[in-house]
Scaffold this motif. Structure first.
Motif, PDB file in Angstrom:
ATOM      1  N   TRP A 180       0.839  -1.192   0.000  1.00 27.59           N
ATOM      2  CA  TRP A 180       0.000   0.000   0.000  1.00 27.59           C
ATOM      3  C   TRP A 180       0.875   1.242   0.000  1.00 27.59           C
ATOM      4  CZ3 TRP A 180       0.419   3.319   4.189  1.00 27.59           C
ATOM      5  CH2 TRP A 180       0.974   2.790   5.348  1.00 27.59           C
ATOM      6  N   ALA A 181       0.285   2.316  -0.480  1.00 32.03           N
ATOM      7  CA  ALA A 181       0.979   3.598  -0.543  1.00 32.03           C
ATOM      8  C   ALA A 181      -0.029   4.697  -0.233  1.00 32.03           C
ATOM      9  CB  ALA A 181       1.584   3.811  -1.924  1.00 32.03           C
ATOM     10  N   LEU A 182       0.473   5.776   0.333  1.00 29.45           N
ATOM     11  CA  LEU A 182      -0.367   6.908   0.701  1.00 29.45           C
ATOM     12  C   LEU A 182       0.010   8.126  -0.131  1.00 29.45           C
ATOM     13  CD1 LEU A 182      -2.378   8.375   2.600  1.00 29.45           C
ATOM     14  CD2 LEU A 182      -0.474   8.691   4.195  1.00 29.45           C
ATOM     15  N   ALA A 183      -1.005   8.750  -0.702  1.00 34.60           N
ATOM     16  CA  ALA A 183      -0.837  10.025  -1.402  1.00 34.60           C
ATOM     17  C   ALA A 183      -1.674  11.043  -0.638  1.00 34.60           C
ATOM     18  CB  ALA A 183      -1.303   9.912  -2.845  1.00 34.60           C
ATOM     19  N   LEU A 184      -1.021  12.096  -0.155  1.00 34.56           N
ATOM     20  CA  LEU A 184      -1.702  13.079   0.681  1.00 34.56           C
ATOM     21  C   LEU A 184      -1.522  14.474   0.106  1.00 34.56           C
ATOM     22  CD1 LEU A 184      -2.021  13.173   4.407  1.00 34.56           C
ATOM     23  CD2 LEU A 184      -1.050  15.188   3.333  1.00 34.56           C
ATOM     24  N   SER A 185      -2.626  15.192   0.036  1.00 36.16           N
ATOM     25  CA  SER A 185      -2.600  16.589  -0.390  1.00 36.16           C
ATOM     26  C   SER A 185      -3.141  17.425   0.756  1.00 36.16           C
ATOM     27  CB  SER A 185      -3.454  16.774  -1.644  1.00 36.16           C
ATOM     28  OG  SER A 185      -3.426  18.111  -2.076  1.00 36.16           O
ATOM     29  N   ASP A 186      -2.325  18.345   1.251  1.00 32.45           N
ATOM     30  CA  ASP A 186      -2.683  19.178   2.397  1.00 32.45           C
ATOM     31  C   ASP A 186      -3.093  20.563   1.913  1.00 32.45           C
ATOM     32  OD1 ASP A 186      -2.956  20.524   4.770  1.00 32.45           O
ATOM     33  OD2 ASP A 186      -1.001  19.940   5.572  1.00 32.45           O
ATOM     34  N   ASP A 187      -4.371  20.865   2.050  1.00 33.19           N
ATOM     35  CA  ASP A 187      -4.928  22.134   1.586  1.00 33.19           C
ATOM     36  C   ASP A 187      -4.951  23.195   2.684  1.00 33.19           C
ATOM     37  OD1 ASP A 187      -5.638  22.989  -0.924  1.00 33.19           O
ATOM     38  OD2 ASP A 187      -7.772  22.564  -0.715  1.00 33.19           O
ATOM     39  N   THR A 188      -4.380  22.879   3.843  1.00 35.86           N
ATOM     40  CA  THR A 188      -4.319  23.840   4.938  1.00 35.86           C
ATOM     41  C   THR A 188      -3.410  25.002   4.541  1.00 35.86           C
ATOM     42  OG1 THR A 188      -4.538  22.019   6.522  1.00 35.86           O
ATOM     43  CG2 THR A 188      -3.774  24.133   7.389  1.00 35.86           C
ATOM     44  N   GLU A 248      -1.608  28.814   8.564  1.00 36.14           N
ATOM     45  CA  GLU A 248      -2.432  28.184   9.589  1.00 36.14           C
ATOM     46  C   GLU A 248      -2.003  26.757   9.876  1.00 36.14           C
ATOM     47  OE1 GLU A 248      -6.618  28.681   8.731  1.00 36.14           O
ATOM     48  OE2 GLU A 248      -6.191  30.520   7.646  1.00 36.14           O
ATOM     49  N   ALA A 249      -0.888  26.329   9.313  1.00 35.48           N
ATOM     50  CA  ALA A 249      -0.432  24.953   9.487  1.00 35.48           C
ATOM     51  C   ALA A 249      -0.161  24.667  10.955  1.00 35.48           C
ATOM     52  CB  ALA A 249       0.818  24.704   8.663  1.00 35.48           C
ATOM     53  N   GLY A 250      -0.648  23.528  11.413  1.00 32.55           N
ATOM     54  CA  GLY A 250      -0.444  23.102  12.799  1.00 32.55           C
ATOM     55  C   GLY A 250       0.570  21.967  12.851  1.00 32.55           C
ATOM     56  N   PRO A 251       0.333  21.008  13.722  1.00 30.76           N
ATOM     57  CA  PRO A 251       1.288  19.912  13.910  1.00 30.76           C
ATOM     58  C   PRO A 251       1.207  18.816  12.843  1.00 30.76           C
ATOM     59  CG  PRO A 251      -0.547  19.657  15.410  1.00 30.76           C
ATOM     60  CD  PRO A 251      -0.748  20.974  14.692  1.00 30.76           C
ATOM     61  N   GLY A 252       0.465  19.039  11.792  1.00 27.93           N
ATOM     62  CA  GLY A 252       0.305  18.009  10.757  1.00 27.93           C
ATOM     63  C   GLY A 252       1.612  17.531  10.163  1.00 27.93           C
ATOM     64  N   GLN A 253       2.533  18.449   9.905  1.00 31.77           N
ATOM     65  CA  GLN A 253       3.817  18.063   9.301  1.00 31.77           C
ATOM     66  C   GLN A 253       4.610  17.143  10.228  1.00 31.77           C
ATOM     67  OE1 GLN A 253       4.403  18.798   6.076  1.00 31.77           O
ATOM     68  NE2 GLN A 253       2.375  19.694   6.206  1.00 31.77           N
ATOM     69  N   ALA A 254       4.582  17.419  11.517  1.00 34.23           N
ATOM     70  CA  ALA A 254       5.288  16.570  12.484  1.00 34.23           C
ATOM     71  C   ALA A 254       4.632  15.202  12.580  1.00 34.23           C
ATOM     72  CB  ALA A 254       5.320  17.247  13.849  1.00 34.23           C
ATOM     73  N   ARG A 259       1.498  20.116  -1.174  1.00 30.17           N
ATOM     74  CA  ARG A 259       0.645  21.230  -0.776  1.00 30.17           C
ATOM     75  C   ARG A 259      -0.531  21.252  -1.745  1.00 30.17           C
ATOM     76  NH1 ARG A 259      -0.089  23.856   3.128  1.00 30.17           N
ATOM     77  NH2 ARG A 259       2.067  23.676   3.743  1.00 30.17           N
ATOM     78  N   GLY A 260      -1.740  21.332  -1.212  1.00 32.25           N
ATOM     79  CA  GLY A 260      -2.935  21.350  -2.055  1.00 32.25           C
ATOM     80  C   GLY A 260      -3.078  22.660  -2.800  1.00 32.25           C
ATOM     81  N   ASN A 319      -8.651  19.608  -4.340  1.00 34.44           N
ATOM     82  CA  ASN A 319      -7.604  18.992  -3.529  1.00 34.44           C
ATOM     83  C   ASN A 319      -7.413  17.527  -3.916  1.00 34.44           C
ATOM     84  OD1 ASN A 319      -5.601  18.999  -1.550  1.00 34.44           O
ATOM     85  ND2 ASN A 319      -7.024  18.579   0.101  1.00 34.44           N
ATOM     86  N   TYR A 320      -8.514  16.773  -4.048  1.00 33.71           N
ATOM     87  CA  TYR A 320      -8.406  15.361  -4.435  1.00 33.71           C
ATOM     88  C   TYR A 320      -7.969  15.205  -5.885  1.00 33.71           C
ATOM     89  CZ  TYR A 320      -9.908  13.165  -0.178  1.00 33.71           C
ATOM     90  OH  TYR A 320      -9.959  12.708   1.115  1.00 33.71           O
ATOM     91  N   LEU A 321      -8.503  16.040  -6.742  1.00 37.39           N
ATOM     92  CA  LEU A 321      -8.134  15.934  -8.163  1.00 37.39           C
ATOM     93  C   LEU A 321      -6.647  16.262  -8.383  1.00 37.39           C
ATOM     94  CD1 LEU A 321     -11.270  17.412  -9.951  1.00 37.39           C
ATOM     95  CD2 LEU A 321     -10.560  15.014  -9.806  1.00 37.39           C
ATOM     96  N   SER A 322      -6.052  17.006  -7.470  1.00 36.14           N
ATOM     97  CA  SER A 322      -4.626  17.328  -7.611  1.00 36.14           C
ATOM     98  C   SER A 322      -3.733  16.116  -7.372  1.00 36.14           C
ATOM     99  CB  SER A 322      -4.242  18.453  -6.656  1.00 36.14           C
ATOM    100  OG  SER A 322      -4.196  18.009  -5.310  1.00 36.14           O
ATOM    101  N   LEU A 323      -4.301  15.088  -6.732  1.00 36.68           N
ATOM    102  CA  LEU A 323      -3.533  13.883  -6.485  1.00 36.68           C
ATOM    103  C   LEU A 323      -3.447  13.055  -7.755  1.00 36.68           C
ATOM    104  CD1 LEU A 323      -4.953  12.992  -2.991  1.00 36.68           C
ATOM    105  CD2 LEU A 323      -2.611  13.674  -3.488  1.00 36.68           C
TER     106      LEU A 323
END
Length: 88
Positions: free
Chosen positions: A39-47, A51-57, A75-76, A84-88
């Motif tokens: 399995w693999a994860l593709a993540l797009s962060d639109d924050t 306003e970015a919080g602890p998500g990166q950590a 980055r989204g 955001n999803y279509l950017s993946l």
């Protein structure tokens, strides 16, 4: 000829979702797939960056604990859920 199982791609859109991100990633990592499947994860962060919080950590800790699974982290586009999803 041996048939290989396909890789499962999980697409995740994030927007100020740090409160739930750790639990989501833990749940993903706990899933059991058939032998030989990966399995693999593709993540797009639109924050917004300001306003970015602890998500990166949280993502860095996940990547360290599960090397090779976080394949795309971007980055989204900042244009809403669908974009955001279509950017993946």
């Amino acid at each position: 000829m041996t048939r290989q199982s396909p890789t499962l791609w999980v697409l995740m859109g994030l927007y100020k979702g740090e409160a739930h991100l750790g639990a989501q990633l833990d749940s993903l990592a706990a899933q059991r797939l058939p032998k030989g499947a990966g399995w693999a994860l593709a993540l797009s962060d639109d924050t917004p960056e300001a306003e970015a919080g602890p998500g990166q950590a949280i993502l860095a800790a996940f990547d360290a604990a599960h090397p090779g699974h976080l394949r795309i982290h971007q980055r989204g586009p900042g244009q809403g859920f669908t974009a955001n999803y279509l950017s993946l």
